[in-house]
Write an enzyme that holds these catalytic residues in place. Structure first.
Site, PDB file in Angstrom:
ATOM      1  CG  HIS A 234      -0.384   0.386   2.620  1.00 46.76           C
ATOM      2  ND1 HIS A 234       0.575  -0.678   3.347  1.00 46.76           N
ATOM      3  CD2 HIS A 234      -0.036   1.478   3.160  1.00 46.76           C
ATOM      4  CE1 HIS A 234       1.075   0.046   4.268  1.00 46.76           C
ATOM      5  NE2 HIS A 234       0.880   1.059   4.342  1.00 46.76           N
TER       6      HIS A 234
HETATM    7  C1  UD1 Z   1      -2.100   5.956   5.321  1.00 49.54           C
HETATM    8  C2  UD1 Z   1      -0.722   6.466   5.947  1.00 49.54           C
HETATM    9  C3  UD1 Z   1       0.410   5.333   5.813  1.00 49.54           C
HETATM   10  C4  UD1 Z   1      -0.336   4.119   6.601  1.00 49.54           C
HETATM   11  C5  UD1 Z   1      -1.528   3.600   5.871  1.00 49.54           C
HETATM   12  C6  UD1 Z   1      -1.913   2.325   6.715  1.00 49.54           C
HETATM   13  C7  UD1 Z   1      -0.257   8.695   5.426  1.00 49.54           C
HETATM   14  C8  UD1 Z   1       0.527   9.851   4.669  1.00 49.54           C
HETATM   15  N1  UD1 Z   1      -0.279   7.580   5.154  1.00 49.54           N
HETATM   16  O1  UD1 Z   1      -1.780   5.733   3.913  1.00 49.54           O
HETATM   17  O2  UD1 Z   1       1.710   5.676   6.563  1.00 49.54           O
HETATM   18  O3  UD1 Z   1       0.800   3.097   6.435  1.00 49.54           O
HETATM   19  O4  UD1 Z   1      -2.393   4.677   5.805  1.00 49.54           O
HETATM   20  O5  UD1 Z   1      -2.943   2.001   5.964  1.00 49.54           O
HETATM   21  O6  UD1 Z   1      -1.017   9.098   6.520  1.00 49.54           O
HETATM   22  N2  UD1 Z   1      -9.029   5.043   0.659  1.00 49.54           N
HETATM   23  C9  UD1 Z   1     -10.206   4.501   0.708  1.00 49.54           C
HETATM   24  N3  UD1 Z   1     -10.887   4.277   1.748  1.00 49.54           N
HETATM   25  C10 UD1 Z   1     -10.355   4.321   3.022  1.00 49.54           C
HETATM   26  C11 UD1 Z   1      -9.077   5.189   3.179  1.00 49.54           C
HETATM   27  C12 UD1 Z   1      -8.324   5.195   1.911  1.00 49.54           C
HETATM   28  O7  UD1 Z   1     -10.909   4.282  -0.354  1.00 49.54           O
HETATM   29  O8  UD1 Z   1     -10.907   4.118   3.979  1.00 49.54           O
HETATM   30  C13 UD1 Z   1      -7.999   5.440  -0.621  1.00 49.54           C
HETATM   31  C14 UD1 Z   1      -8.374   6.925  -1.048  1.00 49.54           C
HETATM   32  O9  UD1 Z   1      -8.648   6.864  -2.419  1.00 49.54           O
HETATM   33  C15 UD1 Z   1      -7.247   7.599  -0.633  1.00 49.54           C
HETATM   34  C16 UD1 Z   1      -6.253   6.322  -0.609  1.00 49.54           C
HETATM   35  O10 UD1 Z   1      -6.975   5.312  -0.183  1.00 49.54           O
HETATM   36  O11 UD1 Z   1      -6.955   8.539  -1.300  1.00 49.54           O
HETATM   37  C17 UD1 Z   1      -5.014   6.683   0.016  1.00 49.54           C
HETATM   38  O12 UD1 Z   1      -5.575   6.977   1.674  1.00 49.54           O
HETATM   39  P1  UD1 Z   1      -4.772   7.851   2.609  1.00 49.54           P
HETATM   40  O13 UD1 Z   1      -5.121   7.670   4.001  1.00 49.54           O
HETATM   41  O14 UD1 Z   1      -4.238   8.995   2.093  1.00 49.54           O
HETATM   42  O15 UD1 Z   1      -3.108   7.055   2.746  1.00 49.54           O
HETATM   43  P2  UD1 Z   1      -2.984   5.626   2.869  1.00 49.54           P
HETATM   44  O16 UD1 Z   1      -2.310   5.071   1.633  1.00 49.54           O
HETATM   45  O17 UD1 Z   1      -4.083   4.691   3.367  1.00 49.54           O
HETATM   46  N1  UDP Z   2      -4.086  -5.563   8.815  1.00 48.51           N
HETATM   47  C1  UDP Z   2      -5.263  -5.915   9.030  1.00 48.51           C
HETATM   48  N2  UDP Z   2      -6.050  -6.323   7.759  1.00 48.51           N
HETATM   49  C2  UDP Z   2      -5.410  -6.266   6.518  1.00 48.51           C
HETATM   50  C3  UDP Z   2      -3.940  -5.901   6.324  1.00 48.51           C
HETATM   51  C4  UDP Z   2      -3.597  -5.540   7.256  1.00 48.51           C
HETATM   52  O1  UDP Z   2      -5.725  -5.930  10.081  1.00 48.51           O
HETATM   53  O2  UDP Z   2      -6.280  -6.432   5.707  1.00 48.51           O
HETATM   54  C5  UDP Z   2      -3.095  -5.310   9.964  1.00 48.51           C
HETATM   55  C6  UDP Z   2      -1.929  -5.461  10.242  1.00 48.51           C
HETATM   56  O3  UDP Z   2      -1.761  -6.954  10.494  1.00 48.51           O
HETATM   57  C7  UDP Z   2      -1.022  -4.631  10.948  1.00 48.51           C
HETATM   58  C8  UDP Z   2      -1.575  -3.472  10.511  1.00 48.51           C
HETATM   59  O4  UDP Z   2      -2.928  -3.818   9.796  1.00 48.51           O
HETATM   60  O5  UDP Z   2      -1.422  -4.888  12.536  1.00 48.51           O
HETATM   61  C9  UDP Z   2      -0.878  -2.872   9.590  1.00 48.51           C
HETATM   62  O6  UDP Z   2      -1.488  -1.774   8.898  1.00 48.51           O
HETATM   63  P1  UDP Z   2      -1.039  -1.179   7.613  1.00 48.51           P
HETATM   64  O7  UDP Z   2       0.034  -2.217   6.740  1.00 48.51           O
HETATM   65  O8  UDP Z   2      -2.254  -0.492   6.819  1.00 48.51           O
HETATM   66  O9  UDP Z   2      -0.027   0.121   7.993  1.00 48.51           O
HETATM   67  P2  UDP Z   2       1.473   0.208   8.399  1.00 48.51           P
HETATM   68  O10 UDP Z   2       1.609  -0.692   9.549  1.00 48.51           O
HETATM   69  O11 UDP Z   2       2.294  -0.078   7.117  1.00 48.51           O
HETATM   70  O12 UDP Z   2       1.603   1.657   8.770  1.00 48.51           O
END
Ligand code: UD1
Ligand code: UDP
Length: 384
Positions: A234
């Site tokens: 992601h």
């Molecule tokens: C964010 C964090 C990242 C973390 C991740 C965990 C930042 C800069 N990044 O990344 O550090 O590892 O969360 O998962 O804060 N979207 C949906 N539904 C949702 C959420 C997001 O459709 O519920 C889509 C949207 O198109 C959005 C994109 O995902 O633009 C990215 O979401 P965003 O929260 O900006 O960043 P993440 O990639 O989720």
């Molecule tokens: N995770 C989850 N469901 C999923 C993918 C990840 O519960 O489908 C959990 C994973 O086990 C870990 C956390 O989400 O505990 C990690 O989140 P993510 O990878 O989104 O963010 P990061 O840790 O990279 O910031």
């Protein structure tokens, strides 16, 4: 004592849970009244990215849901700041707790410190030394406005020391869970650093038996233990460019010697996949994101994991599942040094053997330490 927690993204709901549980435990055994306020920025909003975790962990609904949603960094962080400010002005908590390295972390921390509310950063001191990662910017800035920095490891403390932090408890070693802090003083200009261990280990220890008894994910997906690989992708650096994402899928397909690669797809990755319009990627089986207990059960029963997630690298390490990190570098260097994790460009088939290792991220009592530190430091402020 009034404590506001700010969360917004999937891993933050997971990190908040053990801290909240430890505050509950503390309140039962103490005459100090702790009022916790939960602020959800709304950065993540899909059921499978947010609500499912509240349900699974039995966490009450947030006191404030800011509904910020998705957007460019400036827009999203700006909205988090503006909306969090309204809440903090109204509630005036004694301390604000932020988690990890997302835009919700930085937005929350900036808002609080500008109102002169002390900031506690859980998961302080992590560094990738790559400023092209939005998370790296969030971490560095959050650490440098924080009042109490709670690190998950000795290396995290070392990173902070190099950046000029000097008030470090127990020379950066894991602090005793019941440490007495009578000689410490809270001062917004003299931040304090503590190595408390990693809260994600606390959650994992709690989740294992629940996952074992409750998860039906293997049956639902018709998987046999150790017959499949697990994958998550992601990070912006991997998903924003469709060509890069396509290459990564092909890479994992090639190197994973198992018949299936289970891939719970993050919504950010889904967007790019939709652009790619590729009907299928060989052995990769795409599924919706799953809840935490199902994820832990999928991981525990996998043969190997391919991931760019921070949390998953450590969960693989604790569960002794070989991990291939789909990035150029990692903040969780201990997992690589101990032989449990390898960066994908350095991966070869001989990797599957795990080396002996010790737990570099504490003992599963991080939340207890966090509550001990917060309640002692901020109780004294009340008394002054
Ligand atoms: C964010 C964090 C990242 C973390 C991740 C965990 C930042 C800069 N990044 O990344 O550090 O590892 O969360 O998962 O804060 N979207 C949906 N539904 C949702 C959420 C997001 O459709 O519920 C889509 C949207 O198109 C959005 C994109 O995902 O633009 C990215 O979401 P965003 O929260 O900006 O960043 P993440 O990639 O989720
Ligand atoms: N995770 C989850 N469901 C999923 C993918 C990840 O519960 O489908 C959990 C994973 O086990 C870990 C956390 O989400 O505990 C990690 O989140 P993510 O990878 O989104 O963010 P990061 O840790 O990279 O910031």
């Amino acid at each position: 004592m009034k404590i506001a927690h700010i969360v917004g993204a999937r891993p933050q709901f997971i990190k908040y849970f053990p801290v909240h549980r430890a505050f509950d435990e503390f309140s039962k055994n103490s005459d100090i009244k702790v009022k916790e306020i939960l602020i959800h920025t709304g950065q993540h909003y899909d059921y499978a990215m947010s609500e499912v975790f509240f349900k699974e962990f039995g966490i009450k609904s947030p006191d404030y849901h800011l509904g910020v949603g998705s957007g460019y960094h400036g827009q999203q962080t700006g909205q988090i700041i503006a909306k969090t400010e309204e809440v903090l002005l109204k509630e005036r908590p004694d301390v604000v707790v932020v988690y990890g390295d997302t835009n919700s972390t930085l937005g929350g921390a900036l808002t609080a410190i500008k109102l002169h509310i002390p900031v506690v950063h859980v998961e302080a001191g992590l560094r990738s030394f790559n400023k092209r990662m939005p998370e790296e910017i969030n971490r560095v800035l959050t650490d440098h406005v924080s009042t109490v920095l709670l690190c998950p490891s000795e290396i995290a403390v070392k990173n902070l020391r190099k950046e000029g932090f000097t008030e470090i408890a127990c020379e950066g070693k894991l602090i005793p869970p019941d440490i007495q802090l009578s000689t410490y003083r809270v001062d917004l200009s003299s931040p304090l650093v503590f190595n408390v261990g990693d809260v994600m280990y606390d959650v994992l220890l709690h989740a294992l038996s629940v996952a074992e008894s409750k998860s039906r994910i293997l049956e639902t997906l018709q998987l046999t233990p150790k017959s499949y690989a697990l994958m998550t992708i992601h990070r912006a650096e991997n998903t924003d460019n469709p060509v890069k994402l396509d290459e990564l899928f092909k890479y994992v397909n090639n190197v994973a010697s198992l018949s299936e690669i289970i891939f719970p797809v993050h919504p950010r990755t889904k967007k790019t996949l939709d652009e790619l319009k590729v009907a299928s990627y060989g052995k990769i089986r795409m599924i919706e994101p799953v809840g935490y207990f199902d994820m832990i059960w999928l991981l525990k029963n996998s043969a190997i994991v391919f991931t760019d997630s921070g949390g998953l690298q450590k969960e693989a390490y604790w569960l002794e599942i070989p991990c291939v990190t789909l990035r150029e570098e990692t903040e969780w260097v201990e997992t690589v040094e101990s032989g449990c994790n390898v960066l994908y460009k350095e991966y070869d088939a001989t990797f599957h053997k795990l080396l002996f290792r010790r737990n570099f991220y504490g003992d599963g009592k991080a939340a207890q330490r966090i509550v001990n530190v917060i309640t002692q430091l901020f109780r004294r402020i009340d008394e002054v």
